[in-house]
Each structure stands twice: as C-alpha cells, then as structure tokens.
Scaffold this active site. Structure first.
Site, PDB file in Angstrom:
ATOM      1  N   THR A  83     -26.130  85.331  43.880  1.00 33.80           N
ATOM      2  CA  THR A  83     -25.957  86.416  44.432  1.00 33.80           C
ATOM      3  C   THR A  83     -26.428  87.840  43.476  1.00 33.80           C
ATOM      4  OG1 THR A  83     -24.015  87.837  44.935  1.00 33.80           O
ATOM      5  CG2 THR A  83     -23.761  86.245  43.703  1.00 33.80           C
ATOM      6  N   CYS A 196     -29.985  91.943  47.988  1.00 31.02           N
ATOM      7  CA  CYS A 196     -28.921  91.173  48.316  1.00 31.02           C
ATOM      8  C   CYS A 196     -29.761  89.756  48.968  1.00 31.02           C
ATOM      9  CB  CYS A 196     -28.027  91.752  49.456  1.00 31.02           C
ATOM     10  SG  CYS A 196     -26.892  90.819  50.147  1.00 31.02           S
TER      11      CYS A 196
END
Length: 229
Positions: A83, A196
C-alpha cells in the site's frame, strides 16, 4: 529466488493484484512452472483505518512492525508494504526487521525516471497527497510533484476508502478520476502516478491518453527483480 514478505490486506483488493503481478513477473523471467515465493501477512484493515483517522500513526507503525517481524521469522528475505499510504510508517517497519524493505515511492521514482518524466502528478489518499512522506520522497528523487485541488483531493480520498477498498469500481467515479487526470495534465503533468494501489483497478491505461504509473504493478515488479537478483 528470495522469499518475498508481503504485508497485505490494506486493502485485500490490491493484495490480490500484488500476488497476481508478482507471479506473472516471475513467470516472465523464469518461464515454465516457476512462481513467486511469497509469504503474506494479511492484516485486518478496519482497526488500522481507525488508528489512521485518529492520527495514531505510532499505533499503525507498531502493528505493521509486528506483521513484518512475523514474516521475517517465517523466512521472508525481502519486505513489502502492499500500500502507498502505509509507507508513512515505512521507517518504523524497516527498523523492526533485518531484511531489506522495498519502498514503493523509490520504485515509482525509478519508473518515472525511466519514462523520461520530470513533472509528475500524484493521486492517492489525503495522507499520500498532502503529507511529506511521499511527495517529499519523490522531490528528493528530483521530481516536481503536482496534486489535485483541495476539493478533488477529498473526492479521490472518499472514492478510495468508500468504494475501491470495498471492491466497488463505479463508472461515475472513473469519469471523475479521468477528469482530474486531464486537469493535472493541463497544469503541466507529464505523467500521473496512481499513488493508491487500488486506483489501477479503476483507471486502466486505455482509459486516458495521459501516461499513468500504476504503483501496485511497479512495486510488485520491482520486488520480483530484487528477489531474483
């Protein structure tokens, strides 16, 4: 081949993509029936999201550091935080283990440099777009970094947490992201970082003529190169 330790679950939608891309990359390099050696510690995202919203990044760092130690004890030889946003605590995670951590912003910077870009735009969570841990790291690599206007930053953040992390990929949200990408290009961005790891599941390369850098794919492929080095 080194064993990759993937801290996943943030969200598990992109963890699936990490697993797929890493195995595809190993197959492309080694052929035959070869696949990636991966250990994954898939954490529960909900408590981490609560800590993020409360500003308790020390708590986030401690939990991910524990996850990394578990992976190292199981035999991981490379560490990966699957992430972008959680790289806010990357230093805490790296300090918790003795194996190398492959940083997603460094991998993305390398890809942007290879593409010949100097001015890049960044889409991601509010933390990724507004805090220095990511923008500053890209700037340290020599890039000029643009982010959307304040209202669009809120929109992108909302879509990420309320839709993408829940497995919802809506045409209306895709249209909004494409509008934002076009506006960033009009401001001079030569490429847009999909900062993202879920955004690449919403915005595909064929959706826009603006070059996009999918951080999930870039990170996963960089990790495989390190594992095979």
């Amino acid at each position: 081949m080194k064993t990759i330790g993937l801290i996943g679950g943030m969200s598990w939608e992109s963890s699936l993509e990490y697993y797929r891309v890493m195995n595809q990359a190993v197959k492309a390099e080694l052929g035959g029936l070869h696949s990636a050696r991966i250990l994954m510690n898939s954490v529960d995202f909900a408590p981490l999201r609560e800590l993020m919203c409360a500003g308790d990044w020390a708590g986030v760092g401690n939990r991910l550091a524990d996850a990394a130690r578990t992976l190292e004890s199981a035999g991981a030889e490379l560490m990966v935080i699957g992430t972008n946003t959680m790289h806010k605590v990357a230093d805490r995670v790296a300090e918790a283990v003795s194996v190398p951590l492959v940083h997603i912003a460094d991998a993305t910077a390398e890809a942007a440099r290879a593409g010949g870009y100097a001015r890049v735009a960044l889409l991601g969570t509010i933390f990724t777009m507004e805090d220095d841990f990511y923008v500053g790291r890209l700037q340290d690599h020599g890039f000029e970094v643009l982010v959307p206007e304040a209202g669009d930053r809120k929109l992108v953040d909302r879509v990420i947490f309320d839709e993408l992390c829940r497995g919802e990929f809506l045409d209306g949200s895709r249209a909004e992201f494409l509008r934002i990408i076009e506006e960033l290009a009009a401001r001079g961005a030569e490429a847009v970082i999909l900062g993202c790891t879920e955004i690449g599941l919403l915005v595909r390369p064929g959706d826009t003529d603006v070059p996009t850098l999918d951080t999930c794919r870039i990170h996963a492929e960089t990790v495989v190169r390190a594992a095979l080095d």
